[in-house]
Design an enzyme around this catalytic site. Structure first.
Site, mmCIF file in Angstrom:
data_model
loop_
_atom_site.group_PDB
_atom_site.id
_atom_site.type_symbol
_atom_site.label_atom_id
_atom_site.label_comp_id
_atom_site.label_asym_id
_atom_site.label_seq_id
_atom_site.Cartn_x
_atom_site.Cartn_y
_atom_site.Cartn_z
ATOM 1 N N LYS A 1 0.617 3.509 -2.969
ATOM 2 C CA LYS A 1 -0.534 4.391 -3.243
ATOM 3 C C LYS A 1 -0.121 5.867 -3.252
ATOM 4 C CE LYS A 1 -3.772 1.132 -1.083
ATOM 5 N NZ LYS A 1 -4.408 0.723 0.184
ATOM 6 N N TYR B 1 -4.431 4.726 7.878
ATOM 7 C CA TYR B 1 -5.776 4.148 7.942
ATOM 8 C C TYR B 1 -6.524 4.624 9.185
ATOM 9 C CZ TYR B 1 -3.546 1.332 4.441
ATOM 10 O OH TYR B 1 -2.852 0.925 3.359
ATOM 11 N N SER C 1 0.797 -1.235 0.000
ATOM 12 C CA SER C 1 0.000 0.000 0.000
ATOM 13 C C SER C 1 0.827 1.281 0.000
ATOM 14 C CB SER C 1 -0.916 0.032 1.223
ATOM 15 O OG SER C 1 -2.071 -0.696 0.962
ATOM 16 N N TYR D 1 -2.859 -1.978 -10.456
ATOM 17 C CA TYR D 1 -2.847 -1.787 -8.996
ATOM 18 C C TYR D 1 -2.086 -2.930 -8.311
ATOM 19 C CZ TYR D 1 -4.502 -1.793 -4.185
ATOM 20 O OH TYR D 1 -4.555 -1.834 -2.803
ATOM 21 N N VAL E 1 0.858 -3.687 4.093
ATOM 22 C CA VAL E 1 0.768 -5.000 4.732
ATOM 23 C C VAL E 1 2.078 -5.790 4.668
ATOM 24 C CG1 VAL E 1 -1.733 -5.371 4.545
ATOM 25 C CG2 VAL E 1 -0.240 -6.019 2.651
HETATM 26 O O1 DON Z 1 -4.911 -4.239 -1.925
HETATM 27 C C1 DON Z 1 -4.301 -5.114 -1.331
HETATM 28 O O2 DON Z 1 -4.885 -6.008 -0.777
HETATM 29 C C2 DON Z 1 -2.796 -5.096 -1.200
HETATM 30 N N1 DON Z 1 -2.120 -5.371 -2.366
HETATM 31 C C3 DON Z 1 -2.312 -3.841 -0.562
HETATM 32 C C4 DON Z 1 -2.751 -3.868 0.820
HETATM 33 C C5 DON Z 1 -2.031 -2.991 1.741
HETATM 34 O O3 DON Z 1 -0.824 -2.925 1.846
HETATM 35 C C6 DON Z 1 -2.927 -2.264 2.626
HETATM 36 N N2 DON Z 1 -2.211 -1.840 3.770
HETATM 37 N N3 DON Z 1 -2.163 -1.989 4.853
#
Ligand code: DON
Length: 323
Positions: free
Chosen positions: A79, A253, A76, A201, A271
């Site tokens: 982003k 978040y 994430s 994405y 994540v």
């Molecule tokens: O969209 C997703 O599920 C992941 N590729 C990115 C998630 C992410 O890192 C959200 N963060 N905490």
């Protein structure tokens, strides 16, 4: 990111920076709370003990401790950079008609749009990030991916590579993200070609970085969009305030308010266990430690940033130190 650390170069900060990083690393390496992201096998099998902390200053010095050569997928944190590219492609006013700038107080993967605008709340939650990525210009998927990879290269000064196995796993399990894309398609907030937007994405989330890369990317945002190691402009300075404002209010978040209150500078987590933070006009901070709290933020990463903020008096609204 081969810069060697020169302990002589610590004068811009109130304490010997490398010593502070080593101290924090020793202090928190035994903190084993949290869980690995487990929605795809590639993240679930990461070594939970990995831990690195890195700072890159706006004059191009890099301080690094722990497992700083370890690569991981940016997830994430990507982003932030995709948002900058979309702003460069379309300008602030148009982007604001497609994606808002309001914190949600909800989880990053909440299936929720703003009423009555039907915009995703902000570019740092999944829905907003997918909408942003769908706006990146290019004549087809290859050109769009190349533009994204070139953008990452400007920020890191290194080749940008996608971890194909993470990308394909994300693509085959990303039903929730697909549901958000369909919801936005239903309201006309995203183009019809949602599989292509989702692929880009998932690819941007699977770009591989290490902790020093993230610190240099953050330092670039702290340094008017200029990579302090290469001296190259990575993003138009016009959009730095947009990017940092949204990171500050939405980047952590549903922990964003407490983060802003206690730690006090813009940041973004993923994540993967990475946290990237920007102290404007001073430095970029990166922490990598894959054990996550319930909101998806690295447990050690939050602690390290909290201590750094206090010890170096980095909170943006700090008034007690000397000028
Ligand atoms: O969209 C997703 O599920 C992941 N590729 C990115 C998630 C992410 O890192 C959200 N963060 N905490």
């Amino acid at each position: 990111m081969a810069n060697s650390v020169n302990p002589e170069d610590l004068e811009i900060l109130p304490s010997p920076l490398l010593a502070v990083l080593n101290d924090l690393h020793s202090q928190y390496k035994s903190l084993n709370e949290g869980t690995l992201a487990n929605y795809i096998p590639e993240l679930a099998k990461v070594n939970p003990d990995l831990f690195s902390i890195c700072i890159a200053t706006v004059d191009g010095k890099i301080y690094q401790v722990g497992d700083y050569q370890q690569t991981f997928t940016i997830q994430s944190i990507s982003k932030v950079f995709a948002y900058g590219l979309a702003l460069e492609d379309h300008g602030r006013d148009y982007i604001l008609t497609r994606v808002g700038v309001e914190p949600t107080g909800d989880a990053f993967n909440a299936i929720i749009l703003d009423e009555p605008s039907k915009r995703p709340y902000n570019p740092m939650v999944n829905a907003g990030a997918i909408a942003i990525t769908s706006l990146i210009k290019g004549s087809g998927p290859t050109e769009r991916l190349n533009r994204v990879l070139e953008m990452f290269q400007r920020y890191t000064g290194q080749d940008a590579l996608v971890d194909i196995s993470v990308f394909t796993s994300e693509r085959s399990t990303g039903h929730r993200n697909r549901a958000m894309a369909h919801l936005m398609l239903n309201f006309g907030m995203i183009d019809h070609n949602i599989e292509e937007a989702l692929d880009l994405y998932f690819q941007q989330c699977a770009v591989m970085v290490n902790c020093p890369d993230l610190a240099v990317m953050a330092a670039t945002l702290a340094n008017k969009g200029i990579n302090p190691v290469t001296g190259k402009q990575a993003v138009n300075n016009l959009y730095i305030k947009d990017i940092l404002s949204v990171m500050y209010t939405c980047g952590m978040y549903n922990f964003a308010g407490e983060w802003a209150y206690k730690i006090g500078f813009p940041a973004k987590s993923g994540v993967c266990g990475g946290i990237m933070a920007v102290v404007p006009r001073k430095m970029g901070i990166a922490v990598f430690s894959p054990l996550l709290d319930v909101r998806g933020n690295s447990v050690r990463g939050v602690k390290v940033c909290e201590e750094l903020s206090q010890r170096l008096q980095l909170h943006l609204f700090e008034c007690s130190g000397e000028d």
